[in-house]
Design a protein around this motif. Structure first.
Motif, short mmCIF file in Angstrom:
data_model
loop_
_atom_site.label_atom_id
_atom_site.label_comp_id
_atom_site.label_asym_id
_atom_site.label_seq_id
_atom_site.Cartn_x
_atom_site.Cartn_y
_atom_site.Cartn_z
N ARG A 91 0.80 -1.35 -0.24
CA ARG A 91 -0.05 0.02 -0.63
C ARG A 91 0.79 1.36 -0.43
O ARG A 91 0.75 2.13 -1.09
CB ARG A 91 -0.76 -0.20 1.38
N PHE A 92 1.90 1.41 0.93
CA PHE A 92 3.01 2.39 1.11
C PHE A 92 4.02 2.47 -0.98
O PHE A 92 3.89 4.29 -0.71
CB PHE A 92 3.82 2.16 1.36
N GLU A 93 3.98 1.05 -1.51
CA GLU A 93 4.91 1.47 -2.65
C GLU A 93 3.87 0.90 -3.64
O GLU A 93 4.28 -0.34 -3.99
CB GLU A 93 5.88 1.35 -2.75
N PRO A 94 2.58 0.94 -4.29
CA PRO A 94 2.09 -0.36 -4.98
C PRO A 94 2.85 -0.55 -6.61
O PRO A 94 2.42 -0.93 -6.90
CB PRO A 94 0.84 0.77 -4.96
N GLU A 95 3.47 1.08 -6.70
CA GLU A 95 4.16 1.18 -7.99
C GLU A 95 5.81 1.52 -7.07
O GLU A 95 5.84 2.47 -7.20
CB GLU A 95 3.32 2.57 -8.68
N ARG A 96 5.94 0.71 -8.30
CA ARG A 96 7.10 0.86 -7.96
C ARG A 96 7.93 2.28 -7.97
O ARG A 96 7.86 2.70 -8.84
CB ARG A 96 8.20 0.42 -8.20
N GLY A 97 8.50 2.79 -7.20
CA GLY A 97 9.81 4.02 -7.30
C GLY A 97 8.49 4.98 -7.01
O GLY A 97 8.81 6.43 -6.66
N ALA A 135 4.63 -5.67 -1.41
CA ALA A 135 4.72 -5.02 -2.88
C ALA A 135 4.22 -6.11 -4.29
O ALA A 135 5.35 -6.93 -4.09
CB ALA A 135 5.62 -4.05 -3.58
N ASP A 136 2.78 -6.53 -5.21
CA ASP A 136 3.07 -7.13 -6.04
C ASP A 136 4.21 -7.45 -6.64
O ASP A 136 4.60 -8.25 -7.60
CB ASP A 136 1.73 -6.59 -7.11
N TRP A 137 4.96 -6.01 -7.13
CA TRP A 137 5.27 -6.45 -8.37
C TRP A 137 7.04 -6.82 -7.57
O TRP A 137 7.91 -6.73 -8.93
CB TRP A 137 6.15 -4.58 -8.43
#
Length: 413
Positions: free
Chosen positions: A88-94, A127-129
């Motif tokens: 939730r804090f970084e769902p998209e990397r970066g 993180a899913d990524w």
């Protein structure tokens, strides 16, 4: 009500004698009435404070409601846990959620509250990524993540649940995730070493916790292995989600005695006691209990208030415990939909709120009028923490820290 052995132990471990010599322009304030006020407990009475992030960032759907919940929060607590779930804090990397969470952390810190981040490494809500990376890349991303968060929040958040639920981490099978993959590959103790080394390097002044829900010998074996490997742990975190019923004094003290033998401070990091029906005892994973409705009931609320008092008293009676964090202020949004909060879904306080408020602010608070003797001295036994003493508009502040009887000279000129 007569004093119990637990009450005596609380006083013995959480309070100290003090002698204050009060002067004005160097002359003793003899025979004067002064006012003593405890500003803050040394003991960390904590709760999640996710609402503070919404309020401080200006993103609360209902700002008045958020402000009311935070006001109720401050009536009980001095220690906040804020969310750093990686997914939730970084769902998209970066693109981390740094600015919003930092606003909440600063708001709490500026009001004098200690703030902790939870968690930096965990296989759940990660993180899913990470699934697109190989294990070496996952490890590098995890280390970078720890260093970034601890650097960005240093001085505001200097306490962290560094890694959460390592006992189950490599065998977790509910769904695939990068952190379980990595821990299965390198092992529990190397995983703990990796994340604690990164955290220690990023903020050497921080207090770093190892946290787990598993109170079996498996957690003890992990702790022993970690310590034998020379990994420095500052605090042991013990979770106590009592959805299936209150543990009771005997079980709680037994757990404390087992885990205190490592000589480390103990934080009860996640506590829940429900005010409705308890979860069936045959449930192994609490997440498997799925119900359409789980209401708070009058009978459950009365029971919860009694159990909250017993639980907090039991924990304060043990010298190893430095903090208790309750896992949710309000029934609205509680984990698993449980009626575990101090506040109902309509935002009214339950009896458990009033009971803990009395304990923290009255029974365990130290406030009132004192009269100085002919040499300007006052003596009292007070709960450890920060104080203010006042006479006719002049005031001084001091700390009672329990290192022995406090003997302080304060000038109120």
């Amino acid at each position: 009500m007569s004093e119990t052995s637990i009450d005596r132990d609380i006083r013995r471990h959480r309070a100290a004698d003090a002698t204050l010599t009060l002067t004005a322009n160097g002359e003793p304030l003899a025979g004067r009435e002064v006012r003593l006020e405890q500003l803050r407990h040394q003991f960390l009475f904590g709760c999640t404070a996710f609402e503070a992030v919404e309020l401080a960032s200006g993103e609360a759907e209902d700002p008045e409601r958020a402000a009311r919940l935070v006001e109720l929060w401050e009536g009980l607590f001095n220690f906040a846990t804020l969310p750093f779930y990686w997914g939730r804090f970084e769902p998209e990397r970066g693109k981390p959620d740094t600015e919003r969470v930092l606003a909440g952390a600063r708001w709490l810190a500026e009001r004098g509250h200690t703030v902790k981040g939870h968690p930096l490494a965990w296989h759940t809500v990660t993180a899913d990524w990470l699934l697109d990376l190989d294990n070496a890349e996952i490890a590098a991303a995890q280390v970078d993540r720890i260093k970034r968060e601890m650097g960005d929040f240093a001085g505001v958040i200097d306490m962290w649940d560094v890694i959460n639920e390592v006992v189950i981490m490599p065998i977790f099978d509910k769904y695939d995730n990068g952190i379980t993959r990595l821990c299965r590959d390198i092992g529990r103790i190397p995983m703990v070493r990796m994340v604690f080394d990164a955290a220690r390097e990023a903020n050497p002044r921080a207090t770093l916790l190892l946290n787990d829900f598993d109170m079996s010998s498996a957690y003890e074996c992990l702790i022993e292995g970690v310590l034998e490997a020379g990994i420095q742990i500052d605090v042991l975190g013990l979770q106590s989600h009592m959805h299936q019923g209150y543990w009771g004094e005997e079980k709680t003290l037994g757990i404390l005695d087992r885990f205190s033998r490592y000589g480390l401070p103990i934080h009860f990091t996640e506590t829940t006691i429900v005010s409705g029906e308890t979860m069936p005892p045959e449930i192994v994973d609490l997440n498997d209990h799925q119900v359409d409705s789980w209401p708070s009931t009058p009978e459950g609320e009365a029971r919860q208030a009694d159990e909250i008092e017993r639980h907090y008293k039991t924990l304060l009676s043990h010298p190893s415990v430095e903090a208790i964090t309750y896992w949710g202020m309000s029934d609205a949004g509680m984990w698993l939909g449980a009626p575990g909060g101090f506040v109902r879904t309509d935002d009214t306080p339950k009896p458990s709120y009033e009971r803990l408020h009395h304990l923290v602010n009255e029974e365990w608070g130290t406030n009132g009028a004192l009269v100085t003797d002919e040499e300007g001295r006052v003596r009292f036994n007070g709960f450890l923490g920060d104080y203010r003493i006042e006479h006719r508009g002049a005031a001084a502040e001091f700390t009672l820290d329990g290192t022995g009887e406090a003997r302080l000279a304060l000038d109120l000129a």
